[in-house]
Scaffold this motif. Structure first.
Motif, short mmCIF file in Angstrom:
data_model
loop_
_atom_site.label_atom_id
_atom_site.label_comp_id
_atom_site.label_asym_id
_atom_site.label_seq_id
_atom_site.Cartn_x
_atom_site.Cartn_y
_atom_site.Cartn_z
N LEU A 156 0.94 -1.77 0.21
CA LEU A 156 0.21 0.39 0.02
C LEU A 156 0.89 1.40 0.14
CD1 LEU A 156 -2.73 -0.66 2.48
CD2 LEU A 156 -2.81 -0.63 -0.25
N ALA A 157 2.20 1.22 0.89
CA ALA A 157 2.80 2.73 0.82
C ALA A 157 3.51 2.63 -0.84
CB ALA A 157 3.67 2.07 1.73
N GLU A 158 3.85 1.42 -1.09
CA GLU A 158 4.59 1.96 -2.88
C GLU A 158 3.52 2.20 -3.43
OE1 GLU A 158 7.49 -1.63 -2.09
OE2 GLU A 158 5.29 -1.76 -2.86
N CYS A 159 1.81 2.03 -3.82
CA CYS A 159 0.92 2.86 -4.15
C CYS A 159 1.35 4.37 -3.76
CB CYS A 159 -0.10 2.10 -4.05
SG CYS A 159 -0.86 0.35 -4.84
N LEU A 160 1.31 4.34 -2.31
CA LEU A 160 0.95 6.22 -1.99
C LEU A 160 1.97 7.63 -1.65
CD1 LEU A 160 -1.74 4.30 0.74
CD2 LEU A 160 -2.03 5.34 -1.82
N GLY A 161 3.17 6.58 -2.38
CA GLY A 161 4.49 7.31 -2.09
C GLY A 161 5.12 7.31 -0.80
N LEU A 162 4.55 6.97 0.13
CA LEU A 162 3.94 7.07 1.75
C LEU A 162 5.44 5.55 2.30
CD1 LEU A 162 0.51 6.92 2.47
CD2 LEU A 162 1.98 8.82 2.32
N THR A 163 5.76 5.68 3.46
CA THR A 163 6.38 4.69 4.28
C THR A 163 5.29 3.67 4.65
OG1 THR A 163 6.11 6.09 6.21
CG2 THR A 163 8.43 6.26 5.00
N SER A 164 5.56 2.80 4.83
CA SER A 164 4.74 1.64 6.16
C SER A 164 3.81 2.23 7.47
CB SER A 164 5.10 0.03 6.22
OG SER A 164 6.04 0.01 4.78
N VAL A 165 5.31 3.08 7.60
CA VAL A 165 4.66 3.81 9.38
C VAL A 165 3.53 4.50 9.24
CG1 VAL A 165 5.58 4.72 11.37
CG2 VAL A 165 6.79 2.92 10.91
N HIS A 166 3.76 5.48 8.05
CA HIS A 166 2.89 6.46 7.85
C HIS A 166 1.42 5.97 7.68
CE1 HIS A 166 2.72 10.53 6.36
NE2 HIS A 166 1.07 10.31 6.97
N VAL A 167 1.50 4.30 6.54
CA VAL A 167 0.15 3.66 6.21
C VAL A 167 -0.39 2.77 7.28
CG1 VAL A 167 -0.17 1.63 4.86
CG2 VAL A 167 1.58 3.60 3.61
N ASN A 168 0.77 2.90 7.98
CA ASN A 168 -0.29 1.80 9.92
C ASN A 168 -0.77 3.03 10.19
OD1 ASN A 168 -0.20 1.13 12.79
ND2 ASN A 168 -0.07 -0.35 11.37
N ARG A 169 -0.36 4.42 10.32
CA ARG A 169 -1.45 5.12 10.71
C ARG A 169 -2.23 5.61 9.98
NH1 ARG A 169 2.71 9.87 11.34
NH2 ARG A 169 4.41 8.33 11.74
N VAL A 170 -2.71 6.05 9.08
CA VAL A 170 -3.80 6.28 8.32
C VAL A 170 -4.78 5.05 8.46
CG1 VAL A 170 -4.56 6.69 6.19
CG2 VAL A 170 -2.23 7.75 7.15
N GLU A 211 -6.38 5.66 11.73
CA GLU A 211 -7.18 7.38 11.64
C GLU A 211 -9.04 6.72 11.12
OE1 GLU A 211 -5.76 10.88 10.42
OE2 GLU A 211 -7.84 11.86 10.77
N LEU A 212 -8.61 6.64 8.99
CA LEU A 212 -9.64 5.86 9.03
C LEU A 212 -10.24 4.55 9.75
CD1 LEU A 212 -7.90 4.82 5.16
CD2 LEU A 212 -9.89 7.08 6.09
N ARG A 213 -10.14 3.64 10.84
CA ARG A 213 -10.66 2.92 11.05
C ARG A 213 -11.46 3.66 12.40
NH1 ARG A 213 -6.92 -0.49 11.64
NH2 ARG A 213 -6.91 -0.31 14.07
N THR A 214 -10.79 4.58 13.09
CA THR A 214 -11.14 5.34 13.94
C THR A 214 -12.61 6.03 14.13
OG1 THR A 214 -9.00 5.62 14.92
CG2 THR A 214 -10.79 7.22 16.32
N ARG A 215 -12.22 6.49 12.79
CA ARG A 215 -13.55 7.46 12.31
C ARG A 215 -14.59 6.93 11.83
NH1 ARG A 215 -11.59 13.23 8.40
NH2 ARG A 215 -9.82 12.96 9.15
N ASP A 216 -13.99 5.11 11.25
CA ASP A 216 -15.57 4.45 11.06
C ASP A 216 -16.00 5.02 9.68
OD1 ASP A 216 -16.81 2.72 11.93
OD2 ASP A 216 -18.89 3.46 12.75
N LEU A 217 -14.71 4.82 8.48
CA LEU A 217 -15.19 5.01 7.75
C LEU A 217 -14.30 4.18 6.54
CD1 LEU A 217 -13.16 8.20 6.81
CD2 LEU A 217 -15.93 7.46 6.79
N VAL A 218 -13.62 3.10 7.51
CA VAL A 218 -13.06 1.74 6.61
C VAL A 218 -12.21 1.09 7.62
CG1 VAL A 218 -11.21 2.96 5.45
CG2 VAL A 218 -12.12 0.69 4.52
N THR A 219 -12.33 -0.10 7.67
CA THR A 219 -11.28 -0.73 8.71
C THR A 219 -10.72 -1.62 7.28
OG1 THR A 219 -12.84 -0.90 9.85
CG2 THR A 219 -11.16 -2.80 9.70
N PHE A 220 -9.10 -2.63 6.98
CA PHE A 220 -8.48 -2.84 6.89
C PHE A 220 -7.63 -4.04 7.14
CE2 PHE A 220 -4.34 -4.14 4.15
CZ PHE A 220 -5.14 -4.67 3.19
N ARG A 221 -8.11 -5.22 6.91
CA ARG A 221 -7.45 -6.46 8.14
C ARG A 221 -7.71 -7.32 7.86
NH1 ARG A 221 -10.86 -5.53 13.19
NH2 ARG A 221 -9.74 -4.04 13.88
N GLY A 222 -6.23 -8.56 7.44
CA GLY A 222 -7.02 -9.55 6.89
C GLY A 222 -6.98 -9.43 5.55
#
Lengths: 240, 240
Positions: free
Chosen positions: A182-196, A199-210
């Motif tokens: 995902l980070a390679e798609c978004l020009g981000l680091t994996s750490v940053h992806v994890n944080r984002v 936040e998407l989960r906290t905002r109850d927008l989307v969950t990415f798991r498994g």
């Protein structure tokens, strides 16, 4: 076997039964390919194009220090490298992200069927221009969207594209990628992806798991992304 | 009038005199357009494509807060929106960055000449795929190059593309853009662009002043950019 490809084409264009026969007749072989295999190396002379039947592939470019940027994801029904029909070598490599089943279509066959059917020539030209439109949206994402909007936009794009081939609905889709990819798609680091993702989960927008994207609030996700599906040309195209 | 377009095509493909006659015959009118004019609005139904004779145009997309991202620059000899021949509406707008002279080519004429000449159909398909290759390089720039390398890569690309149409040499080229427009290409702020230009000058690689790019050390600039011209397909293409 090519039902997803036909679903993708028929969303936008009228495809006759004789066109379907031409496409089927152009397939030289079907290959099963494991995940993590480089299917096409940047610069090599190509004589076939690859139609994705199952699985996820990507186009990527690497910097010298090994930093990787993915330029597009390909889902079932897509040609992963129809561009090579005219370019003959690619400026990027193509990699399987999951185990894939692909149909191999030789360029001589593409030449034959696009000569036999003006419609198919036009539809496949359109298809490569649609890839370019997706590239432009990624340019916008990488240039102007913040990390949260970038991730949201990627999920919105994949939801829309996978829905065309019945691999997604409004509630989500399978996405067997890891955070590095995902980070390679978004020009981000994996750490940053994890944080984002958090936040998407906290905002109850989307969950990415498994390896699954569960969409809780598609409209909200689209709002965060400023997602406008116009660049995916999801409607029937004008005939003239 | 279309010499630059022909120079661009003939670098990569054999173009016969009858193909040239077809291209000339497809031009409906020539227009002079001032700088800063939006030639195509995202989403409008298009029935013509625009061939750049003189001047610079760009394709851009805006975010809701007004942040602009330029997705590609177009130089003389380019079609700015050949994509619209198949897409019929564009996912982005097209803007003149300088005063421009353009040739208007109706889509019905594109249909006619690409039917009359299989070669032209193939060459114009190639041309849109070349745009896609440029988009991918910009995805790499925005995703993985730092600001300095990004600016260097843009200058290298423009030097190479403008050289094809005899508007650049190894020592530089005219680039009548301001720092805001450069920032819109690079996903940066104008302040950041200013700093990067200063560093390129300090390193004695390139000077950008008065709308002119003076290249002091092309090899050094290419090294900073990790510039590989492969994505511009500057060589004669294989015939088969």
């Amino acid at each position: 076997m090519i039902e997803r490809h036909l679903a993708r084409l028929r969303l936008r264009h009228e495809i006759s039964e004789s066109d379907v026969a031409l496409i089927r007749g152009a397939i030289a072989e079907v290959r099963e390919i494991p995940a993590g295999r480089t299917l096409v190396e940047a610069g090599e002379r190509l004589r076939v194009s690859t139609l994705v039947l199952d699985g996820l592939l990507c186009r990527y470019k690497d910097m010298k220090d090994g930093q990787r940027q993915i330029a597009e994801l390909h889902v079932p029904g897509d040609f992963a490298d129809l561009h090579s029909y005219t370019l003959k070598r690619l400026d990027h490599s193509i990699l399987t992200l999951t185990p894939c089943r692909v149909a191999v279509v030789p360029h001589v066959e593409l030449a034959r069927i696009t000569k036999a059917s003006e419609r198919l020539a036009y539809v496949y030209w359109f298809s490569t221009n649609l890839d370019a439109a997706i590239h432009r949206e990624w340019v916008l994402s990488l240039g102007r969207r913040n990390a949260l909007a970038r991730m949201a936009a990627l999920f919105c794009e994949l939801q829309a594209r996978l829905q065309v081939v019945a691999l997604a609905d409004q509630t989500g889709f399978a996405l067997p990628l890891n955070q590095t990819q995902l980070a390679e798609c978004l020009g981000l680091t994996s750490v940053h992806v994890n944080r984002v993702l958090k936040e998407l989960r906290t905002r109850d927008l989307v969950t990415f798991r498994g390896g699954h994207v569960s969409i809780r609030d598609l409209a909200g996700l689209q709002r965060v992304a400023e997602f406008d599906p116009g660049y995916l040309y999801l409607e029937r195209q004008p005939a003239d």
